[in-house]
Design an enzyme around this catalytic site. Sequence first.
Site, PDB file in Angstrom:
ATOM      1  N   ARG A   1       0.836  -1.208   0.000  1.00 24.91           N
ATOM      2  CA  ARG A   1       0.000   0.000   0.000  1.00 24.91           C
ATOM      3  C   ARG A   1       0.872   1.261   0.000  1.00 24.91           C
ATOM      4  O   ARG A   1       0.519   2.266  -0.601  1.00 24.91           O
ATOM      5  CB  ARG A   1      -0.977   0.004   1.186  1.00 24.91           C
ATOM      6  CG  ARG A   1      -2.003   1.123   1.121  1.00 24.91           C
ATOM      7  CD  ARG A   1      -3.129   0.962   2.121  1.00 24.91           C
ATOM      8  NE  ARG A   1      -4.174   0.072   1.651  1.00 24.91           N
ATOM      9  CZ  ARG A   1      -5.281   0.476   1.006  1.00 24.91           C
ATOM     10  NH1 ARG A   1      -5.482   1.748   0.762  1.00 24.91           N
ATOM     11  NH2 ARG A   1      -6.177  -0.395   0.632  1.00 24.91           N
TER      12      ARG A   1
ATOM     13  N   GLU B   1      -9.604   5.915   7.191  1.00 25.99           N
ATOM     14  CA  GLU B   1      -8.163   6.168   7.141  1.00 25.99           C
ATOM     15  C   GLU B   1      -7.746   7.475   6.452  1.00 25.99           C
ATOM     16  O   GLU B   1      -6.829   8.146   6.922  1.00 25.99           O
ATOM     17  CB  GLU B   1      -7.457   5.000   6.432  1.00 25.99           C
ATOM     18  CG  GLU B   1      -7.499   3.714   7.214  1.00 25.99           C
ATOM     19  CD  GLU B   1      -7.143   2.522   6.356  1.00 25.99           C
ATOM     20  OE1 GLU B   1      -6.029   2.014   6.510  1.00 25.99           O
ATOM     21  OE2 GLU B   1      -7.981   2.100   5.531  1.00 25.99           O
TER      22      GLU B   1
END
Lengths: 860, 548
Positions: free
Chosen positions: A368, A812
């Site tokens: 990621r 997030e």
Amino acid sequence: MTTSPNTKSADGDCSELAESRRKEAKRRSLRPVNEHFSSTINAESANSKQSLVKNSKGQNSRQTKATSQPHDSASTHVSGLSEYVDDRPEMQNELHCAVIYSTEAHARILSIDASECNTLDGFVDIITAADVHHNCWGPIFKDQPILAKDVVQYYGEIVAVVAAKTLAIAKLAAKRVKVCYEPLDCTMSIQEAISKRLFIGGERKIQRGDPYAKGPHQVTGKLIIQGADHFYLESNAVVVYPRENRLLEVHSSSQHPTETQHVVAEACGLAFSDVICIVKRLGGGFGGKESQAAPIAAYCALMAHKTNRPCRLILTKDDDMIITGKRNPFEIFYDCTFQDDGAIISLDAKLYSDAGAYADLSTAIMERAMLHCDNAYFIPNIFITGQVCKTNHHPHTAFRGFGGPKGVALIELIMEKIAIQISIDALNVRKRNMYRPSFDITHYGQRVENNMLPSLFESLEKECHYKARRKEISDWNRSHQSTIKGLSLTAVKFGISFTTRFLNQGNALVNIHRDGSVQVSTGAVEMGQGVNQRIATLVSSELGVPVDLVRMLSTSTERNANTSPTAASSGTDINGAAALKAIGLIKERLAKLAAILSKTPKEQWPSQTAGLGTAPEIELASPINPESKELKNKLDYECLFSDGQVIVRHHSSINTQPAFSIKFSDLVNEAYLSRISVCEYSHFKIENLGFNKITGQGQAFLYFTQGVAASEVEICRYTGDVKVRRVDILMDLGRPINEALDIGQVTGAFVQGMGWVTTENLVYNKKGLLLTHSPSTYKIPNIQDTPREFNVHLIDNDGNQANFKGTKAVGEPPLLLGISVWTAIQNALSSSPKHLQLEKIPATNEVILRAMHPDLGWTI
Amino acid sequence: MRHVTTKSTTKKLMAKKKTVKHPIEKKSTRNLSAGIQNGSLSTRISANSKSSEIFFYLNGQEVRPTAEEAFMMTADWLRKRKGMPGTKIVCAEGDCGACTVLIADPRKESLDFVPINSCVYLVGQLHGKSVVTIEGISNGSILSPVQNAMMKCHGSQCGYCTPGFVMALTGLLESRKMDNIPAAQKRKVCTNYLTGNLCRCTGYAPILDAACNMTDDSNYELKHRYLNEKIITTLKSNIWKTNQMGDKHGPTWYSPNQLEDALKFLKNQKSSVKILGSTTDLGVLYNKGKSQPNAFLSLQNIKALHASKVTPKQVQIGAQVSLESVRGAMKNIDSEFVNLLNIFASPQIKNVATLIGNVANGSPIGDTIPYLLVRNAIVYTSGISQGKIRERKIPLDKFYIGYKTSALESQELITKITFDRPKANNFVRHYKISTRKDLDISTMSMAISLDCEFSGHQFTIKQPRIAIGGMGPTAARIYSVEQKWEHQILTKTTILDLTHETACSINLELSPLSDHRGSADYRRALITNFFSKFASEFSQFLESMGVP
């Protein structure tokens, strides 16, 4: 997402049942008395100072009715009545567990001697690796022992667990267990791991374009990013009840009940079906309880299984911080070239992360990070490698953002450096490079659909008076001796979906009871983010019943199996969609029944006849296929679920007869009496995902959540002390289900991100013992550290086709906007003639002072 | 990541290690009443004074804890013994506020409910007080204004910190009327009141919204419910009385009402005695298994120790006076001291922790110590000698003799401290740097005080006093520099030279440590910069006085 044939729904709260429920609730428990409250608080004005929802198209453009409902547990939270694991009353003959952990970074275990415990009155048992049936687990690679056997690989690795009648005795017993170690060579930094070639997994690559393409200008450097502790307030907690016939009931503070269930079962040598994992709520998770809650549950379960007594294991904050892993530290080497106007030509970045002793989720986190090195910016030629390093630290793990913040910090730093080098405002560099029409394909080959970045940049620049403030700040820095100021406007484009495809599935169970009240359970874990409130709002709105009538049940592997962790901001997306699918199926059956009832004389209704058998049973004729468009077109009626009523209108008689209306709860009862199910279980998966981890290309994400933030800081020239003066955030969250909860996620995540880049400093000794293992030494932001002025706005965006009801995940992404505080510090430092810079996160006072005063004789 | 090897575990505390042996110890023991040497504690103590059991109100109900319960921390006791798990424990060290409860102590001048950290507060210390927990806030089934505001403004997410915030905010409503706070100041007042509560979910913004939107409602005032006349009368009749608890199997609790009894107890206890000012530091060590004393000596029932006095030249603070009371007393007297206390600890800690506790702790960083040093503080101690109370006056700069050791003898207590009020021509600055500005132990702190004599267009320094904490084993005055500064004539240019030279010489003289708060280099750099800052601020002062 499913749609029912011609069924519509709307909110409502005039059901009699709801009224009686409210009265009952008022009598029995603590509920807000709205009448009392409305006279004392004006929620509108309360929010308006901090967090306004910008709605350019006017208030009516969105379904706003249920969008600022408080968290479903708000009333019990404020009353201290919400139950967490350690609030469970103690059972008779319950045992308290304490852990014994390694005090070496890397060592051979020579012996574990518990003989001194036996003399302790109240001591019951000890378990070590020998007691573990299958002593191996791991969320990706199964490389980690549950209890260390032969060798320990980090300070804090659990070696043994003791149980005693009281917590005090258990702690005393833990101290009396003597473990002898023979220290082995240890690796305590990324640099050391690289030189010893200690890696986990192979090197990963994501690349695009011409590796030899270079621009006329260049910035290079090395960015060092430290970890951060999650600092969830509730430390890891487990209570396990052994039930009859080997069944273990595990109450855990886990973000991933399914994995906890599996790890416990394997550790104890049980079938998965012999273990139930139940999670009512967490006192915060932030990723820290995604994988690492599982082995902790296993310690307690092993003891309960062995002793056949209820067991409780509650980690202290100190132990929790020493034992559990953090956000992965990163070291990034970068080389970026660009044109005269700041347009990036190439980026070459080598990412190294510190996994700690075991793989945990580090490889996925690295992935990621690599996928977010572009952030909001189009980079034509890009070459990124990622390598996960193995060290002797606690195994690092998921933390809100999951690698994303590292990639984003890198590119936002590069933006600041480019600006300095060519002497233009960093915002212009960002706007020059941002994803925009024709420049909207990411380095992994996914198009940035529904891209709001250009308008986000433009709006915030205007609304935060960027230009005027930029001038004021320049003037300030010229004329003030004691402080310098900085301003930076950064962006986030965060990919929503697990990059591992199979995790993008969820399931939900919806039970409607005969009084019309509803129970919903999904795989989502409530940890403060309000996933339960959001799903309840969706369900109530679909059924046209008040949200009070929808009760969200605890997350239990009994009801929802094979679930994914509540992580990756996906909780509402996958579980809410599954619940909607279940509701759709129930509604379809109810609508058909209502249509039949509308044409049936009341005296022949099941409620009048079913017990007597005097009328034939109502059958729903055709098979149910929600996807069948033919069926929908054939229907000659429409059905509306609204205000606690179900209303049927027959197309044939729409002008001649009044609509048929039945109370929702009555209809549910008629359905039951007709032997029609009013319960449903549904499974949901996100379609069209296809990211190839080997090539580094593909549709990694379903969509992107985007936002921008402008932060202004003031730094004391004498001490390096930072004050965050003002923050403006503008986010695209699509069409929020609950705006207030979303804004709460934004402010919370931002401040958490801000803490990571400023005061949160993990300091270890040579053995890898975390020295800053409690809030007296590890400093998360305090209320005094929050921005003096803090404005949060959402834009109106109805265009997200990818997700149900046009919503966007929020958990997030705003954390990555905290990076704007760090770049604002960079900006302040760059105002000096020497263009001072720091390439380290966190920018503690000391780090800043070093950067500001390189002349002060620093030796280290 | 920096690797360091040292770790300081210092905090506000009252307890004093038995490090200094006094030569007359053995001799004088025999002179005391013979009955004390042997026998159970109860006979020993009852021989000395009348005593009563520990007694307090919990949410309006009378409670008489058992001996075992008296030694529990209040938060543990509430959760595990009283079936009241609403009070949460997170850090068990008074740094997060999740365990906040309210207490009202009739020993204090104003009988208000104030927030404290129940995780570092022994049940025994609750004697004679009224305690309110989260379970006592709502009125039957109806939420209080604080609870309603927190709910409506989305002030809770995961909910774990929420009871603590509700209690702290309830404390704020108890202490002042929100309607009386000008709108512009509300935010600041609320922020200051919530310094002791950590939240990891909300980013505080919604909590601050809730705080600013609370309304006064006399129906919910805890004073009416948990401090009615009957309760006050009962409590007042119980305070200032000796109480004791414990048997030979467990620890001993002793809280006398006479200083003499306390000193005798200290003298005759062979095992480790911990003196309780407020347990804000001892509680941490106790919770973390670093201190398991056999006996606790609480000073709270000794009336004389609660006194503070301000005279034209001096301030006198008794051993039981809380930091919050000191802060109140210093308003309009010494604004720099007030500033220091504003960022020192949290409201929860300041409501119970004492200034003397901070002094007795002798932390090298010392929080208030550098400031007290430049204010010529004098420590008053008492011990028993030859059967009589012997008092000693020890100047604070002679008090510390090494890392966490002091001139206080093992059988002595600190009874009070005195320090100078600033003179009219005094110029003083206190600088503190910590990882986080609020509720954090300093990495380093420094205080500089000068009296300025103004004659013939020039300033002369008189009685310069400079003290530094965090740069060595103890906080200390820097005499060599003071001597150099004495009688110096100051202008805007000479102050720069003087401070620069001073910083260099101090950095040669001191050898600070590297630890998790900062490296030695950082501390040295700070010394240099603190002096630069002082020079800059002093120059401004000179300018305002018309000095060239």
